[in-house]
Motif scaffolding. Structure first.
Motif, PDB file in Angstrom:
ATOM      1  N   ALA A 188       0.838  -1.206   0.000  1.00 45.58           N
ATOM      2  CA  ALA A 188       0.000   0.000   0.000  1.00 45.58           C
ATOM      3  C   ALA A 188       0.870   1.253   0.000  1.00 45.58           C
ATOM      4  N   VAL A 189       1.917   1.229   0.801  1.00 45.84           N
ATOM      5  CA  VAL A 189       2.846   2.366   0.846  1.00 45.84           C
ATOM      6  C   VAL A 189       3.490   2.573  -0.527  1.00 45.84           C
ATOM      7  N   GLU A 190       3.901   1.496  -1.174  1.00 44.46           N
ATOM      8  CA  GLU A 190       4.550   1.595  -2.484  1.00 44.46           C
ATOM      9  C   GLU A 190       3.595   2.126  -3.548  1.00 44.46           C
ATOM     10  N   VAL A 191       2.317   1.745  -3.476  1.00 46.38           N
ATOM     11  CA  VAL A 191       1.338   2.245  -4.453  1.00 46.38           C
ATOM     12  C   VAL A 191       1.119   3.740  -4.260  1.00 46.38           C
ATOM     13  N   ALA A 192       0.930   4.175  -3.017  1.00 44.61           N
ATOM     14  CA  ALA A 192       0.766   5.612  -2.762  1.00 44.61           C
ATOM     15  C   ALA A 192       2.015   6.375  -3.191  1.00 44.61           C
ATOM     16  N   ASP A 193       3.185   5.791  -2.934  1.00 41.38           N
ATOM     17  CA  ASP A 193       4.456   6.415  -3.295  1.00 41.38           C
ATOM     18  C   ASP A 193       4.591   6.603  -4.804  1.00 41.38           C
ATOM     19  N   ALA A 194       3.910   5.741  -5.584  1.00 41.09           N
ATOM     20  CA  ALA A 194       3.976   5.845  -7.043  1.00 41.09           C
ATOM     21  C   ALA A 194       3.314   7.120  -7.559  1.00 41.09           C
ATOM     22  N   PHE A 195       2.516   7.779  -6.713  1.00 41.28           N
ATOM     23  CA  PHE A 195       1.825   9.009  -7.127  1.00 41.28           C
ATOM     24  C   PHE A 195       2.278  10.237  -6.339  1.00 41.28           C
ATOM     25  N   PRO A 254       6.938   0.743  21.529  1.00 45.98           N
ATOM     26  CA  PRO A 254       7.713   1.622  20.629  1.00 45.98           C
ATOM     27  C   PRO A 254       7.883   1.053  19.228  1.00 45.98           C
ATOM     28  N   ASN A 255       8.061  -0.276  19.116  1.00 45.77           N
ATOM     29  CA  ASN A 255       8.309  -0.838  17.779  1.00 45.77           C
ATOM     30  C   ASN A 255       7.060  -0.922  16.928  1.00 45.77           C
ATOM     31  N   THR A 256       5.894  -0.519  17.460  1.00 46.68           N
ATOM     32  CA  THR A 256       4.679  -0.480  16.649  1.00 46.68           C
ATOM     33  C   THR A 256       4.427   0.914  16.075  1.00 46.68           C
ATOM     34  N   GLU A 257       5.269   1.876  16.446  1.00 44.91           N
ATOM     35  CA  GLU A 257       5.103   3.239  15.941  1.00 44.91           C
ATOM     36  C   GLU A 257       6.029   3.416  14.742  1.00 44.91           C
ATOM     37  N   MET A 258       5.401   3.489  13.572  1.00 41.60           N
ATOM     38  CA  MET A 258       6.165   3.592  12.324  1.00 41.60           C
ATOM     39  C   MET A 258       5.630   4.739  11.470  1.00 41.60           C
ATOM     40  N   ARG A 259       6.518   5.319  10.688  1.00 42.48           N
ATOM     41  CA  ARG A 259       6.146   6.375   9.742  1.00 42.48           C
ATOM     42  C   ARG A 259       6.666   5.995   8.365  1.00 42.48           C
ATOM     43  N   PHE A 260       5.830   6.164   7.359  1.00 43.29           N
ATOM     44  CA  PHE A 260       6.208   5.820   5.990  1.00 43.29           C
ATOM     45  C   PHE A 260       6.110   7.073   5.134  1.00 43.29           C
ATOM     46  N   ALA A 311      -5.498  -1.710   3.559  1.00 45.11           N
ATOM     47  CA  ALA A 311      -4.487  -1.109   2.683  1.00 45.11           C
ATOM     48  C   ALA A 311      -5.106  -0.186   1.648  1.00 45.11           C
ATOM     49  N   SER A 312      -6.317  -0.507   1.173  1.00 44.84           N
ATOM     50  CA  SER A 312      -7.008   0.377   0.226  1.00 44.84           C
ATOM     51  C   SER A 312      -7.282   1.734   0.851  1.00 44.84           C
ATOM     52  N   GLU A 313      -7.661   1.712   2.119  1.00 41.70           N
ATOM     53  CA  GLU A 313      -7.975   2.962   2.819  1.00 41.70           C
ATOM     54  C   GLU A 313      -6.717   3.774   3.100  1.00 41.70           C
ATOM     55  N   ILE A 314      -5.593   3.090   3.294  1.00 41.33           N
ATOM     56  CA  ILE A 314      -4.327   3.800   3.477  1.00 41.33           C
ATOM     57  C   ILE A 314      -3.978   4.582   2.217  1.00 41.33           C
ATOM     58  N   VAL A 315      -4.102   3.942   1.057  1.00 37.26           N
ATOM     59  CA  VAL A 315      -3.794   4.613  -0.211  1.00 37.26           C
ATOM     60  C   VAL A 315      -4.760   5.775  -0.448  1.00 37.26           C
ATOM     61  N   ALA A 316      -6.053   5.516  -0.312  1.00 45.03           N
ATOM     62  CA  ALA A 316      -7.044   6.571  -0.550  1.00 45.03           C
ATOM     63  C   ALA A 316      -6.866   7.734   0.422  1.00 45.03           C
ATOM     64  N   GLY A 317      -6.614   7.418   1.698  1.00 48.65           N
ATOM     65  CA  GLY A 317      -6.439   8.472   2.702  1.00 48.65           C
ATOM     66  C   GLY A 317      -5.209   9.317   2.448  1.00 48.65           C
ATOM     67  N   ALA A 318      -4.104   8.686   2.045  1.00 46.70           N
ATOM     68  CA  ALA A 318      -2.871   9.430   1.768  1.00 46.70           C
ATOM     69  C   ALA A 318      -3.047  10.360   0.578  1.00 46.70           C
ATOM     70  N   LEU A 319      -3.629   9.836  -0.507  1.00 45.83           N
ATOM     71  CA  LEU A 319      -3.808  10.656  -1.713  1.00 45.83           C
ATOM     72  C   LEU A 319      -4.825  11.767  -1.480  1.00 45.83           C
ATOM     73  N   GLN A 320      -5.807  11.513  -0.613  1.00 43.21           N
ATOM     74  CA  GLN A 320      -6.794  12.542  -0.288  1.00 43.21           C
ATOM     75  C   GLN A 320      -6.181  13.644   0.567  1.00 43.21           C
TER      76      GLN A 320
END
Length: 424
Positions: free
Chosen positions: A241-248, A262-268, A292-301
């Motif tokens: 999902a991160v890679e797809v959003a990154d493509a745009f 702490p190891n569950t806190e990540m930033r992409f 993952a679909s919502e991650i892509v849509a939310g990032a692009l939005q």
């Protein structure tokens, strides 16, 4: 205290001393709930001595583990070897069964999304359908993993699901199990200069496939607009999902996670590689778009990169970590929540589209007559020398199929409108 009770408390002491070492700096380890442990061992002993049939200790302890996980949330689960292998097969793109992503709601099994070109999608199963029976076995009270196990089976074998859709009456659907080979990404041309990219599920290689497809689409002709279709996409691998959003996107935050440890806190964040360039983009979502679909849509939005169109997404914004155990078993445990770049939690909220477009059927009125000046006898010709357009454009099978998908048709119209305003 009996030997069983001593063994059970020893086992549970290991399970209930659940604060990992890395978390002890943040919060003190809670004392073991001894009263509840005594109750547990007493119940264990009563079942062992009084149940109508003998039950071995290993079975009772495994049932207890399942119960602990199923009581947390619909996505945490204890995976026995077959279920663990099935999860691995799903993310790799090939598995056996019906091609249906399910969750649990009010004791029933709820369809999150059927996967394209599978027995479930061909049978007309829809997101939101409730499965109330599997081969005449009521699912009320059945665990999610048990239901999934019942739906899996040898390719070619038959299964009957009893479904309830909305407020309707139950109806049966018979399906034939198949080896599900999911093609994650497909593309097609819409009108000249406009393309369609469909992602059915986020698998390990989905990001790479999307980048390859974008390079192919942009190499042919000038691409004026792209429809990214995430409808009925149940999610999958976070990294994809991160890679797809990154493509745009060329830079900035895509998604971040927060949990107790702490190891569950990540930033992409997006990289500078951007095969999607600045192509006008419309993303289609619906109630079957999850995780993952919502991650892509939310990032692009949030980043203003795309117009989101359709209906509200499913709202699964939790992170599941698969923790392998011994004996080929694993723990699927919810460990964090997803947040969009602007800090919105997806969990139980979903992504609300910028333009709400419900599913509908667009049909052409074949009897409609439309006369213009050019159709009148003796009309004056235009001095530009251009030939007049035909009364009605020829309707191809492709155009008819596209217009049957009202949401896709609206997305294409929006892209054309955006190009008109940009060119002025």
């Amino acid at each position: 205290m009996t030997a069983v009770q001593k063994m059970s408390i020893a086992c549970l002491s290991l399970m209930l001393g659940w604060i990992p070492v890395q978390a002890q700096d943040q919060e003190a380890a809670a004392p073991l709930p001894l009263n509840e442990l005594r109750t547990f061992t007493e119940v264990l002993e009563r079942i062992r001595t009084s149940y109508v049939e003998p039950v071995d200790d290993a079975t009772m302890l495994e049932n207890a583990i399942r119960g602990m996980l199923e009581g947390l949330d619909p996505h945490s689960a204890y995976l026995e070897p077959e279920a663990f292998q099935g999860l691995q097969d799903t993310t790799s793109g090939q598995f056996g069964g019906l091609g249906i992503e399910v969750g649990q709601e009010d004791g029933f099994i709820k369809v999150i999304s059927p996967i394209d070109d599978t027995p479930a999608s061909r049978a007309g199963i829809e997101p939101g359908d409730l499965i109330v029976k599997i081969d005449d076995h009521p699912v009320k009270g059945m665990s999610l993993m048990d239901a999934v196990d019942r739906m899996r089976g040898p390719a070619g074998s038959k299964i009957t699901l009893t479904l309830v859709r909305g407020a309707g009456t139950p109806f049966d659907v018979q399906l034939e199990r198949a080896v599900i080979k999911v093609k994650s990404v497909r593309t097609e041309a819409l009108d000249p200069g406009y393309a369609y990219l469909r992602i059915t599920q986020f698998q390990n290689n989905t990001g790479e496939e999307v980048r390859r497809s974008l390079k192919t689409l942009t190499a042919k002709d000038e691409l004026k607009g792209l429809v990214l279709d995430l409808r009925n996409n149940p999610g999958g691998v976070l990294q994809s999902a991160v890679e797809v959003a990154d493509a745009f996107l060329s830079d900035g935050l895509i998604v971040y996670t927060k949990g107790r440890l702490p190891n569950t806190e990540m930033r992409f964040n997006a990289s500078s590689a951007n095969p999607g360039k600045n192509i006008p983009l419309v993303v289609l979502i619906n109630g079957g778009s999850a995780s993952a679909s919502e991650i892509v849509a939310g990032a692009l939005q949030d980043r203003g990169r795309a117009v989101i169109m359709g209906t509200d997404s499913f709202g699964k914004g939790s992170v599941q970590t698969v923790l392998p155990l011994n004996n080929d078993r694993a723990l699927k445990l919810t460990t964090a929540l997803y947040y969009t770049p602007n800090g919105r939690s997806i969990q139980a909220q979903g992504i609300v589209p910028d333009i709400q477009v419900e599913r509908a059927l667009l049909t052409r009125n074949a009897e409609e007559a439309s006369y213009r000046e050019a159709d009148l006898l003796g009309h004056l010709n235009n001095d530009s020398g251009e030939e007049r357009r035909t009364l009605r454009r020829q309707v191809t099978d492709e155009a008819t199929a596209r217009e049957a998908d009202y949401q896709l048709n609206q997305a294409l119209n929006l892209l054309k409108g955006l190009n008109i305003t940009r060119s002025r």
